[in-house]
Design a protein around this motif. Structure first.
Motif, mmCIF file in Angstrom:
data_model
loop_
_atom_site.group_PDB
_atom_site.id
_atom_site.type_symbol
_atom_site.label_atom_id
_atom_site.label_comp_id
_atom_site.label_asym_id
_atom_site.label_seq_id
_atom_site.Cartn_x
_atom_site.Cartn_y
_atom_site.Cartn_z
ATOM 1 N N PRO A 148 0.807 -1.151 -0.008
ATOM 2 C CA PRO A 148 0.017 -0.059 -0.085
ATOM 3 C C PRO A 148 0.855 1.300 0.118
ATOM 4 N N PHE A 149 2.080 1.451 0.621
ATOM 5 C CA PHE A 149 2.948 2.245 0.728
ATOM 6 C C PHE A 149 3.146 2.512 -0.919
ATOM 7 N N PHE A 150 3.480 1.673 -1.539
ATOM 8 C CA PHE A 150 3.747 1.926 -3.154
ATOM 9 C C PHE A 150 2.649 2.327 -3.967
ATOM 10 N N THR A 151 1.361 1.504 -3.352
ATOM 11 C CA THR A 151 0.353 2.180 -4.054
ATOM 12 C C THR A 151 0.060 3.652 -3.977
ATOM 13 N N ARG A 152 0.366 4.117 -2.786
ATOM 14 C CA ARG A 152 0.266 5.641 -2.358
ATOM 15 C C ARG A 152 1.358 6.632 -3.024
ATOM 16 N N ASN A 153 2.309 5.915 -3.115
ATOM 17 C CA ASN A 153 3.520 6.761 -3.458
ATOM 18 C C ASN A 153 4.150 6.471 -4.716
ATOM 19 N N GLY A 154 4.014 5.310 -5.167
ATOM 20 C CA GLY A 154 4.688 5.157 -6.400
ATOM 21 C C GLY A 154 6.170 4.560 -6.392
ATOM 22 N N ILE A 155 6.659 4.681 -5.160
ATOM 23 C CA ILE A 155 8.068 4.166 -5.073
ATOM 24 C C ILE A 155 7.847 3.385 -3.572
ATOM 25 N N ASN A 156 9.154 2.604 -3.432
ATOM 26 C CA ASN A 156 8.927 1.869 -2.155
ATOM 27 C C ASN A 156 9.637 2.770 -0.936
ATOM 28 N N MET A 157 9.609 2.244 0.278
ATOM 29 C CA MET A 157 9.910 3.268 1.381
ATOM 30 C C MET A 157 11.198 3.650 1.379
ATOM 31 N N TRP A 158 12.339 2.729 1.124
ATOM 32 C CA TRP A 158 13.555 3.442 0.981
ATOM 33 C C TRP A 158 13.943 4.516 0.074
#
Ligand SMILES: C[S@@+](CC[C@H](N)C(=O)[O-])C[C@H]1O[C@@H](n2cnc3c(N)ncnc32)[C@H](O)[C@@H]1O
Ligand SMILES: O=c1cc(-c2ccc(O)c(O)c2)oc2c(O)c(O)ccc12
Length: 357
Positions: A148-158
């Motif tokens: 969901p982080f990727f869904t929201r931001n289009g990139i991974n957390m790091w």
């Protein structure tokens, strides 16, 4: 019109309603805690040195007097959750008693000056930007994104942290505050884990809090912190501590032991095997020292299981990681070619797991 399953009494409706409402509105407990931390309530009570009355607390926090009753209601819910204590005080013989607030062992750990304070971690976990991915979980179940982080931001957390210095700082300070807390127990209760080692690499060691604590407790130990370049940039080492910017999936500097605190739970089985195989190359005949949760849904008490399940969903949401049972840990170690492991449940919700090739 009658309900499909005949309801004998209203209570059979009201009980489930109350149960679901408790879950729906539970976020308000977290937000009330966040507000107390942002207002500096633990610090104001600590500074007052004695139980503090509502009006003294309002003055100490420069709260608009018209909102004193609102402050009473905020303190009321936090006393309910045993974050603060409420006591009755009277300043001298004939004066009526007055209600006052004091710290509990929980809120003492939220005082910013407390060396083991995990206030920075609390503010990471309930930061608006951090929480945002959870609003996209349902969408994620139907899309092709890894989290969901990727869904929201289009990139991974790091990658997000590499592009947003403020977020990166907030996150690393949160991690460091937890590491300060964990290290204080590690070097006191787990000396045997480090005894005999000549070198150690803290992989994904962040700002180096664990490595600094271990380097301080074992001056003869050579310590390295390996983390992403944007995390270790500008960090100063010491006589027996140095920082290395790199990628744990590519290379881990050789050492007698590798520390992995809050690393493995960030990653999928496949990525964990890759990390552990790199660790195995680095340690030769040494060991891996993991600090993470070992979930036991049967034996642990309900609060611990609830928190561990929340962490499991957190890892699913932000990192495609997970919290693992002992069997899942054992399978992971076996897949990475390790022969033996020892779990020391010394950190409450988390354990120290030593893994041997
Ligand atoms: C959840 S944090 C834990 C940090 C620290 N071990 C602690 O517990 O406070 C995960 C750490 O892994 C680091 N990390 C992520 N990907 C990495 C990679 N490919 N190589 C090295 N470090 C990485 C992050 O920068 C972060 O510092
Ligand atoms: O408390 C934590 C919070 C988060 C986190 C990161 C990004 C978000 O958007 C978010 O909502 C939460 O990540 C953690 C983590 O990755 C750990 O390994 C251990 C603890 C935490």
């Amino acid at each position: 019109m009658a309900f499909p399953n005949a309801v004998d009494s209203s209570q059979e409706l009201l009980d489930p309603q109350s149960h679901v409402w408790n879950l729906i509105y539970n976020y308000i407990s977290s937000m009330s805690l966040k507000s107390a931390i942002q207002l500096g309530i633990p610090d104001a009570i600590h500074k007052h040195n004695n139980p503090i009355t509502l009006s003294q607390l309002a003055d100490a926090l420069s709260i608009n007097k018209a909102k004193s009753h609102a402050l009473f209601r905020l303190m009321r819910i936090l006393v309910h959750f045993k974050i603060f204590d409420k006591v009755n005080i009277s300043n001298d013989e004939d004066e009526d008693e007055e209600e006052a607030y004091s710290l509990t062992r929980a809120s003492r750990l939220l005082v910013r000056d407390e060396p083991l304070s995990f206030t920075p971690l609390a503010l990471v976990a309930i930061d608006a930007i951090m929480v945002d991915p959870f609003h996209h979980m349902a969408e994620w179940f139907k899309d092709a994104s890894p989290t969901p982080f990727f869904t929201r931001n289009g990139i991974n957390m790091w990658e997000f942290g590499a592009n947003d210095e403020g977020w990166n700082k907030l996150f690393n300070e949160g991690m460091s505050s937890d590491s300060q807390f964990v290290s204080s127990i590690l070097v006191k209760e787990c000396k045997h884990v480090f005894e005999g080692l000549k070198s150690v690499v803290d992989v994904g060691g962040g700002n180096g809090v664990v490595a600094k604590a271990v380097a301080g407790a074992f001056p003869g130990l050579k310590c390295v912190v390996l983390d992403l370049p944007q995390v270790v940039a500008g960090l100063e080492g010491s006589e027996n501590l140095r920082f290395v910017g790199g990628d744990m999936f590519e290379f881990i500097p050789p050492a007698d032991a590798v520390i992995l605190k809050w690393i493995i739970h960030n990653w999928s089985e496949e990525d964990c095997v890759r990390i552990l195989k790199k660790c195995k190359e680095a340690i030769g005949g040494g060991k891996v020292i993991i600090v993470d949760m070992v979930v036991d849904y049967e034996k642990q008490e309900q609060n611990a299981i609830q928190t561990q399940l929340c962490f499991d969903v957190l890892m699913m949401t932000v990192m495609a990681g997970k919290e693992r049972t002992e069997k899942e840990w054992a399978d992971l170690f076996s897949s990475a070619g390790f022969q033996n492991y020892k779990i020391t449940p010394i950190l409450g919700l988390r354990s120290v797991i030593e893994v041997f090739p």
